[in-house]
Design a protein around this motif. Structure first.
Motif: not given
Lengths: 488, 488
Positions: B256-259, B293-294
């Motif tokens: 959620a943070i990465c988004k 990886r993303q």
């Protein structure tokens, strides 16, 4: 079915048991998406046949994967890859021939610390080396230390070193040092004023980190010990270079700067300056102390080889005078032992030592307490002092020997002043003989030496190097000079 | 005339010769302004009488001061303080009774590193200690190491360790480690991917310094290893805490943070998390690798006690999977030896290791190469692997013993999960028994233990501590539980 015999490699010579190798191999295939969640795996009997191992081995491997939640057993379907696992982007057989994750570069940007100036020109094996000014490990008190190690390791007191102990280092060595520093340097301190670190370099780093904010200004010599420059730059500070002559740093230049704006830090090596070996004169010392008291700026006094002085008594450090708690004094015991035994210390007011000890702990939990305890014993019974006296006498002879040789054999090539102490001669080569070329030729003759880059990279090319004399005996020093003579 | 007999103290028991004590004493008086530039000094005969020493001693002291430019000789006037010296503000006799420069606080402000949570409640001597999870130094391979030390110290190869050598640490140990890490952890690396440091803590510090800029965001567990938190805060980063349950860190929360915004760093201990000992589940591991990886953010994987696993095989590290060079893997050999033998390592892509090695050198020139070389030999001949196997077996028994005792004797007081590995049980005490009170009472009973502050200070009070079981034998563990039982 997947070609498990190629996908899973078994190494019978490995320390890891075979079942574990198979389990790990399967985890890799699942993780890399070669085998998908929900996919069936061969029965244990079948996989045992394919891999030519005992069936019990496969059962153990599956048991392992089951415990780790990678697989599950479905009635009448057998073993499948856990359906709870996420579907990942198909990588299929790429995984088999893939580039290992560490073969390329990082996937993210990061700070570039460099450049680190090459200190030695290498070319295969070498018989001889001119270092920066290292002690001779051949005279290090190894046998005495081993004796202490043995007795420490077998004493009940070892319990204390197994716990983390005092944040500042063992009280025993700090206490011995207060006596030693008072006798040799006129420092009037208590054990609470000392932080032991893993070498003097770490003391400089910690002091700089506590004192400097990004954008700060640090006054340093021109030239200066390049590893200190790198620390200050790493802390985000700007270097302001102060000219240096035979009397040491130009204190009037420091005074002029203070009048405009108080510096955030002064880094000074008043005794046997690195790299030039000059010593700050009495007059400049007094002026500098007055400036420190007047403007109250922090000073790091790096006194890394105070104990090695040959021309009469060493000059007392700034730290021993009245400086209102502004001088952080840094010294080294490594120079009295061997480069691979790292013990340094910082002397400062207690409020500074307390923060420094916390920072030290989060960088490097602690030093080698057993070495520190052993050193405390050697100081207590006088072995260390006797060892120092012996070393000073030997290095004194080696200094004289090298200086005589340079005078006799290389007068037209090398300009130098006989250093009053320390472990190296600051040798400026005639510009006709560029050091990179000399160093390359020397390497081919079995002599490893600096190309001068580490003393010159920050300002201009001194075409000079520190010729460490302490770690070479007279015969070796003669050989070194002979090789150099042949090359010029 | 000045009262030299009180101003100059001579200590005949000192290692410093008397003439040097007198010279240093006079320098102090000049430097502190008690004796002014141009002022006359008593003749050598006169001063010898006053101080009750031989005249030659005074001559030697004056010679010293003369060499150092503190005094000069004027015909028919005798010895005077050098007129070139600056006049400093009169301090007169204040100098005699003055407060030593280090007795007060610093004269300048500096960084406060911040509260270091007390880890142990002390009260005099203790018989027993519950530590954080240290190895048992009593089973450390001391005799084997001493054997190697002896042979290294007396081999011609010692020359190599006396020079500074490779910036990343001795090639011998790095090479042995590539084999060991491949066999035990499935890491596919070369020696160029390894940096040896003075303990794992230093590897975390160096990686963090390279990755983080002030203001960066670091994702850490809630709770987290507090010494890692302190490193990130020291680098000027903000901590963002990720919830943690029996499956390890909540990877959906990280997603959620990465988004919203890519984190600057994730610090994770997927195996035997510190302090809670939980292990990241297979499912979350795969999800996390996909995220790495993303979004390509850097990850520090701290795997400090991977080698100590009791419930079947340990779970392979994230670093062994496909992560496109984003995972910096950190491990420790200290845990396999004793806390006072500090060897840690960082595994990363070569471009990262190169910068890390430079930063490491300017912080702490190098590790204890002799220890590192000795360890390389112990790995090469299998001694280290055998020692590890023996330790794991012993610690396994100790874990079981402690967990049984806690179940039998303290079930109503202590909540815990039996850890699958590592050296400690995460013991949450019932809130009715606040740890500070328990620890204080324990100290009075000869048991040193944490008051829980180091696990609780950053968020809320877990009223928990890590009960290290590895360093205590079964008898000692029984005593510990007995004492605790008496106190609740």
């Amino acid at each position: 079915m997947l070609p498990f015999q190629t996908l899973l490699t078994i190494n019978k010579d490995s320390a890891a048991p075979v079942y574990q190798q198979i389990a790990n191999g399967l985890v890799g295939l699942i993780r890399d998406g070669v085998i998908k969640p929900g996919a069936g795996l061969p029965g244990s009997r079948e996989l045992a046949l394919i891999l030519q191992v005992h069936r019990k081995t496969i059962v153990a491997a599956y048991q392992e994967l089951f415990t780790q939640d990678w697989i599950e057993t479905i009635p009448r379907k057998g073993v499948i890859v856990s359906q709870k696992l996420p579907e990942i982007k198909p990588r299929s057989f790429k995984a088999v021939a893939k580039i290992p994750a560490y073969a390329g570069n990082t996937g993210f940007p990061f700070q570039q610390v460099g450049p680190y100036p090459a200190t030695m020109v290498r070319s295969g094996e070498h018989r001889l080396m001119i270092n920066d000014g290292f002690p001779d490990h051949r005279i290090a008190p190894i046998d005495m230390l081993m004796r202490e190690y043995r007795s420490l390791f077998h004493s009940p007191g070892i319990k204390r070193y197994a716990a983390y102990g005092s944040m500042s280092g063992p009280l025993s060595l700090r206490t011995e040092l207060t006596g030693f520093l008072s006798e040799t340097r006129g420092l009037n301190i208590g054990a609470q004023n000392i932080l032991l670190t893993h070498g003097a370099q770490m003391s400089i780093y910690i002091a700089a980190r506590l004192i400097l904010k990004p954008g700060a200004t640090v006054l340093v010599g021109d030239p200066n010990y390049f590893m200190a420059d790198m620390i200050f730059q790493q802390c985000g500070a700007k270097l302001q270079r102060i000219p240096l002559d035979e009397q040491g740093m130009d204190v009037d230049a420091i005074a002029a700067i203070c009048k405009r704006k108080k510096p955030d830090l002064l880094y000074i090596i008043p005794h046997h300056h690195h790299p030039t070996t000059v010593t700050l004169s009495a007059e400049r010392r007094m002026k500098l102390l007055e400036l420190i008291r007047q403007y109250r700026f922090p000073v790091i006094e790096d006194d890394y080889d105070y104990d090695f002085h040959y021309g009469g008594s060493p000059i007392l450090p700034l730290a021993s005078a009245d400086h209102d708690g502004n001088v952080i004094y840094i010294g080294s015991l490594t120079k009295s032992l061997a480069t691979f035994m790292r013990v340094g210390y910082m002397v400062a007011p207690e409020n500074f030592i307390q923060e420094a000890a916390v920072l030290r702990r989060i960088i490097d939990i602690r030093s080698d307490n057993v070495l520190e305890e052993a050193l405390a014993t050697l100081f207590r019974n006088g072995d260390m002092q006797r060892h120092l006296k012996k070393s000073v006498k030997l290095y004194h002879e080696r200094r004289d020997h090298l200086c005589n040789l340079l005078d006799q054999e290389l007068k037209h090539v090398v300009k130098f002043h006989k250093p009053a102490g320390g472990m190296a001669v600051w040798a400026q080569f005639d510009k006709k003989y560029p050091l990179p070329a000399i160093a390359a030729k020397a390497a081919a003759n079995g002599l490893l030496m600096s190309d001068g880059a580490s003393y010159s990279f920050h300002t201009h090319n001194y075409n000079a190097l520190r010729m460490g004399f302490a770690s070479l005996n007279e015969k070796e020093l003669s050989e070194v000079v002979e090789i150099l003579k042949k090359l010029v």
